[in-house]
Motif scaffolding. Structure first.
Motif, PDB file in Angstrom:
ATOM      1  N   GLN A 116      62.483  48.941  60.505  1.00  0.00           N
ATOM      2  CA  GLN A 116      61.287  48.613  61.272  1.00  0.00           C
ATOM      3  C   GLN A 116      60.246  47.958  60.374  1.00  0.00           C
ATOM      4  O   GLN A 116      60.061  48.351  59.222  1.00  0.00           O
ATOM      5  CB  GLN A 116      60.678  49.861  61.912  1.00  0.00           C
ATOM      6  CG  GLN A 116      59.477  49.536  62.813  1.00  0.00           C
ATOM      7  CD  GLN A 116      58.965  50.755  63.566  1.00  0.00           C
ATOM      8  OE1 GLN A 116      59.445  51.853  63.376  1.00  0.00           O
ATOM      9  NE2 GLN A 116      57.998  50.549  64.440  1.00  0.00           N
ATOM     10  N   ASN A 117      59.567  46.946  60.916  1.00  0.00           N
ATOM     11  CA  ASN A 117      58.480  46.308  60.182  1.00  0.00           C
ATOM     12  C   ASN A 117      57.327  47.293  59.993  1.00  0.00           C
ATOM     13  O   ASN A 117      57.014  48.071  60.899  1.00  0.00           O
ATOM     14  CB  ASN A 117      57.979  45.071  60.920  1.00  0.00           C
ATOM     15  CG  ASN A 117      59.024  43.978  60.980  1.00  0.00           C
ATOM     16  OD1 ASN A 117      59.838  43.844  60.073  1.00  0.00           O
ATOM     17  ND2 ASN A 117      59.018  43.195  62.049  1.00  0.00           N
ATOM     18  N   THR A 160      64.061  50.874  44.100  1.00  0.00           N
ATOM     19  CA  THR A 160      64.927  52.033  43.837  1.00  0.00           C
ATOM     20  C   THR A 160      65.915  52.244  44.968  1.00  0.00           C
ATOM     21  O   THR A 160      66.860  53.036  44.826  1.00  0.00           O
ATOM     22  CB  THR A 160      64.103  53.325  43.647  1.00  0.00           C
ATOM     23  OG1 THR A 160      63.388  53.616  44.861  1.00  0.00           O
ATOM     24  CG2 THR A 160      63.141  53.201  42.473  1.00  0.00           C
ATOM     25  N   GLN A 161      65.721  51.547  46.098  1.00  0.00           N
ATOM     26  CA  GLN A 161      66.594  51.704  47.257  1.00  0.00           C
ATOM     27  C   GLN A 161      67.745  50.696  47.279  1.00  0.00           C
ATOM     28  O   GLN A 161      68.466  50.591  48.264  1.00  0.00           O
ATOM     29  CB  GLN A 161      65.779  51.574  48.554  1.00  0.00           C
ATOM     30  CG  GLN A 161      64.569  52.479  48.639  1.00  0.00           C
ATOM     31  CD  GLN A 161      64.927  53.936  48.478  1.00  0.00           C
ATOM     32  OE1 GLN A 161      65.774  54.469  49.202  1.00  0.00           O
ATOM     33  NE2 GLN A 161      64.283  54.608  47.520  1.00  0.00           N
ATOM     34  N   ALA A 162      67.905  49.926  46.192  1.00  0.00           N
ATOM     35  CA  ALA A 162      68.988  48.939  46.056  1.00  0.00           C
ATOM     36  C   ALA A 162      69.030  47.959  47.225  1.00  0.00           C
ATOM     37  O   ALA A 162      70.043  47.849  47.929  1.00  0.00           O
ATOM     38  CB  ALA A 162      70.332  49.650  45.909  1.00  0.00           C
ATOM     39  N   PRO A 163      67.944  47.202  47.463  1.00  0.00           N
ATOM     40  CA  PRO A 163      67.955  46.214  48.542  1.00  0.00           C
ATOM     41  C   PRO A 163      68.886  45.058  48.211  1.00  0.00           C
ATOM     42  O   PRO A 163      69.142  44.752  47.037  1.00  0.00           O
ATOM     43  CB  PRO A 163      66.492  45.752  48.589  1.00  0.00           C
ATOM     44  CG  PRO A 163      66.001  45.944  47.194  1.00  0.00           C
ATOM     45  CD  PRO A 163      66.684  47.186  46.693  1.00  0.00           C
ATOM     46  N   SER A 164      69.397  44.385  49.254  1.00  0.00           N
ATOM     47  CA  SER A 164      70.274  43.238  49.040  1.00  0.00           C
ATOM     48  C   SER A 164      69.481  42.019  48.578  1.00  0.00           C
ATOM     49  O   SER A 164      69.945  41.242  47.737  1.00  0.00           O
ATOM     50  CB  SER A 164      71.027  42.902  50.340  1.00  0.00           C
ATOM     51  OG  SER A 164      71.832  43.982  50.737  1.00  0.00           O
ATOM     52  N   LEU A 228      65.962  42.488  52.851  1.00  0.00           N
ATOM     53  CA  LEU A 228      67.232  42.611  53.570  1.00  0.00           C
ATOM     54  C   LEU A 228      67.953  43.822  52.992  1.00  0.00           C
ATOM     55  O   LEU A 228      68.290  43.854  51.805  1.00  0.00           O
ATOM     56  CB  LEU A 228      68.089  41.353  53.398  1.00  0.00           C
ATOM     57  CG  LEU A 228      69.430  41.363  54.127  1.00  0.00           C
ATOM     58  CD1 LEU A 228      69.218  41.448  55.635  1.00  0.00           C
ATOM     59  CD2 LEU A 228      70.257  40.137  53.763  1.00  0.00           C
ATOM     60  N   TRP A 229      68.130  44.831  53.839  1.00  0.00           N
ATOM     61  CA  TRP A 229      68.779  46.059  53.387  1.00  0.00           C
ATOM     62  C   TRP A 229      70.292  45.951  53.528  1.00  0.00           C
ATOM     63  O   TRP A 229      70.783  45.232  54.403  1.00  0.00           O
ATOM     64  CB  TRP A 229      68.280  47.250  54.201  1.00  0.00           C
ATOM     65  CG  TRP A 229      66.819  47.521  54.078  1.00  0.00           C
ATOM     66  CD1 TRP A 229      65.858  47.285  55.012  1.00  0.00           C
ATOM     67  CD2 TRP A 229      66.140  48.079  52.944  1.00  0.00           C
ATOM     68  NE1 TRP A 229      64.622  47.658  54.543  1.00  0.00           N
ATOM     69  CE2 TRP A 229      64.761  48.155  53.271  1.00  0.00           C
ATOM     70  CE3 TRP A 229      66.553  48.521  51.691  1.00  0.00           C
ATOM     71  CZ2 TRP A 229      63.820  48.653  52.386  1.00  0.00           C
ATOM     72  CZ3 TRP A 229      65.611  49.028  50.806  1.00  0.00           C
ATOM     73  CH2 TRP A 229      64.269  49.086  51.150  1.00  0.00           C
ATOM     74  N   LYS A 234      69.337  41.634  59.893  1.00  0.00           N
ATOM     75  CA  LYS A 234      67.980  41.100  60.031  1.00  0.00           C
ATOM     76  C   LYS A 234      67.069  41.710  58.964  1.00  0.00           C
ATOM     77  O   LYS A 234      67.053  42.926  58.766  1.00  0.00           O
ATOM     78  CB  LYS A 234      67.432  41.407  61.425  1.00  0.00           C
ATOM     79  CG  LYS A 234      66.066  40.800  61.699  1.00  0.00           C
ATOM     80  CD  LYS A 234      65.611  41.124  63.118  1.00  0.00           C
ATOM     81  CE  LYS A 234      64.235  40.532  63.389  1.00  0.00           C
ATOM     82  NZ  LYS A 234      63.759  40.870  64.746  1.00  0.00           N
ATOM     83  N   ALA A 235      66.318  40.858  58.279  1.00  0.00           N
ATOM     84  CA  ALA A 235      65.380  41.338  57.267  1.00  0.00           C
ATOM     85  C   ALA A 235      64.174  41.989  57.927  1.00  0.00           C
ATOM     86  O   ALA A 235      63.806  41.664  59.062  1.00  0.00           O
ATOM     87  CB  ALA A 235      64.933  40.176  56.389  1.00  0.00           C
TER      88      ALA A 235
END
Length: 383
Positions: A116-117, A160-164, A228-229, A234-235
């Protein structure tokens, strides 16, 4: 925090319960933060009023205290006390940057990671601590730095959440015009990269000294982090809006360029207030997003699909009573902001308009088909 012998428990108050103003579908959470009054604002006119509190935080409530000094600055008078309002969060002057982040921001980041934004918007008078709280002046991402604000801590959390993929963008609204402070969306590989790009852009932001603030922001700044997770197509966007502070022209004594800036700032904030009032209305009503570039820029932040934290910053001293009361009134209206769904007669009108549009499109398509047939017949006759 200095209390000058005034006990909150003895203050007669009129209480506003948050449950009475916040709806279940409210996209806005509201926090109020009080700047320490020991740090005086350059240019304030009444030395005793500078050092006397007009506000207290207790639990999640904010209490506007009754006036208990002879305020010889008439332009600051006329605002009565004894009002207690409950918000989602209230932070007194002794609350640390870490506590603000953990309590008000961290839960929103969990929502952001789910797709969510999210937006965090700092609002308040000039010199009330907005930029400090947001951390726009920080040059390093250091968890050990107690003064580190919301943005550096949020950037550190994101990575720290390892985003793409992460891109950042910074824009300002100055004198009614939107200016890009970064060259479009910039890729960031680390939190330090993102903060460095932010600082490069901020060096282009319009700031100047005024009688109310030695480093006054002369523009509204919007910092957007697009992520982008893993596993998501969708980012999602994490926006930080550091709004320039409202200014009482009698205090700042602005002239020339500074006066034009102050008028543009106050106009945009006034329009923002009208937009919030419309979104807080009990019934669907026209929302004047297009009346100012600021509200048009923030339309998805304050009334769209984003989950938003409004951080209302106040100076908290007697000399700033009028501005503090105004900020609290804005924050209280924001509690009632909701996403309106078309219903009843309005939904019927929208449905009829949609059907009429479909009929017009179908009729135009049929007319175009007939015109093509005529052209083909004419070509055949000529042969």
């Amino acid at each position: 925090m200095l209390n000058f012998g005034v006990s909150v428990a003895t203050v007669p108050t009129h209480t506003t319960d948050i449950s009475a103003t916040t709806s279940a579908n409210s996209p806005v959470r509201v926090a109020v933060r009080i700047r320490p009054i020991e740090a005086s604002i350059p240019g304030e006119l009444c030395s005793r009023a500078e050092q006397t509190p007009c506000i207290e935080a207790t639990g999640n409530s904010i209490v506007l205290l009754p006036t208990h000094v002879d305020n010889d600055c008439s332009q600051h008078g006329g605002i009565v006390g004894g009002t207690r309002t409950e918000f989602h969060h209230s932070f007194g002057s002794a609350v640390s940057q870490q506590e603000v982040f953990d309590s008000a921001v961290a839960p929103l980041l969990a929502t952001f990671a789910s797709g969510q934004n999210v937006a965090i918007m700092a609002y308040g008078q000039t010199g009330s601590g907005k930029t400090y709280t947001m951390g726009m002046g920080m040059s390093s991402v250091s968890g050990s730095d107690k003064s580190s604000g919301i943005i550096p801590r949020a950037l550190e959390w994101v990575f720290t959440q390892a985003p793409s993929k992460v891109t950042i963008e910074l824009a300002e609204l100055y004198n009614g015009k939107v200016n890009a402070l970064t060259a479009g969306n910039q890729h960031a590989a680390t939190a330090a990269d993102a903060l460095s790009l932010l600082q490069t852009g901020l060096r282009r932001r319009q700031t100047a000294a005024t009688n109310a603030n030695a480093m006054s922001s002369r523009s509204h700044a919007v910092f957007t982090v697009t992520v982008l997770w893993p596993g998501q197509r969708k980012a999602t966007k994490l926006r930080f809006a550091d709004l320039a502070g409202s200014e009482r022209l009698a205090d700042t004594q602005a002239e020339g360029k500074r006066l034009a800036e102050a008028k543009a700032i106050n106009k945009s904030l006034l329009t923002l207030g009208r937009v919030v009032a419309a979104l807080a209305s009990a019934t669907p009503t026209f929302v004047p997003y297009r009346d100012d570039p600021l509200t048009f820029l923030l339309r998805d932040v304050i009334g769209g699909d984003a989950q938003t934290l409004l951080l209302a910053c106040v100076a908290g001293n007697e000399a700033s009573r009028a501005e503090t009361a105004s900020t609290l009134a804005f924050a209280k209206r924001a509690l009632a902001v909701k996403r309106h769904k078309p219903s009843g007669m309005l939904a019927g009108r929208l449905g009829s308009a949609a059907e009429e549009a479909k009929r017009r499109i179908a009729a135009e398509a049929e007319a175009e088909k007939l015109r093509n047939m005529v052209k083909q017949l004419q070509a055949t006759v000529e042969l």
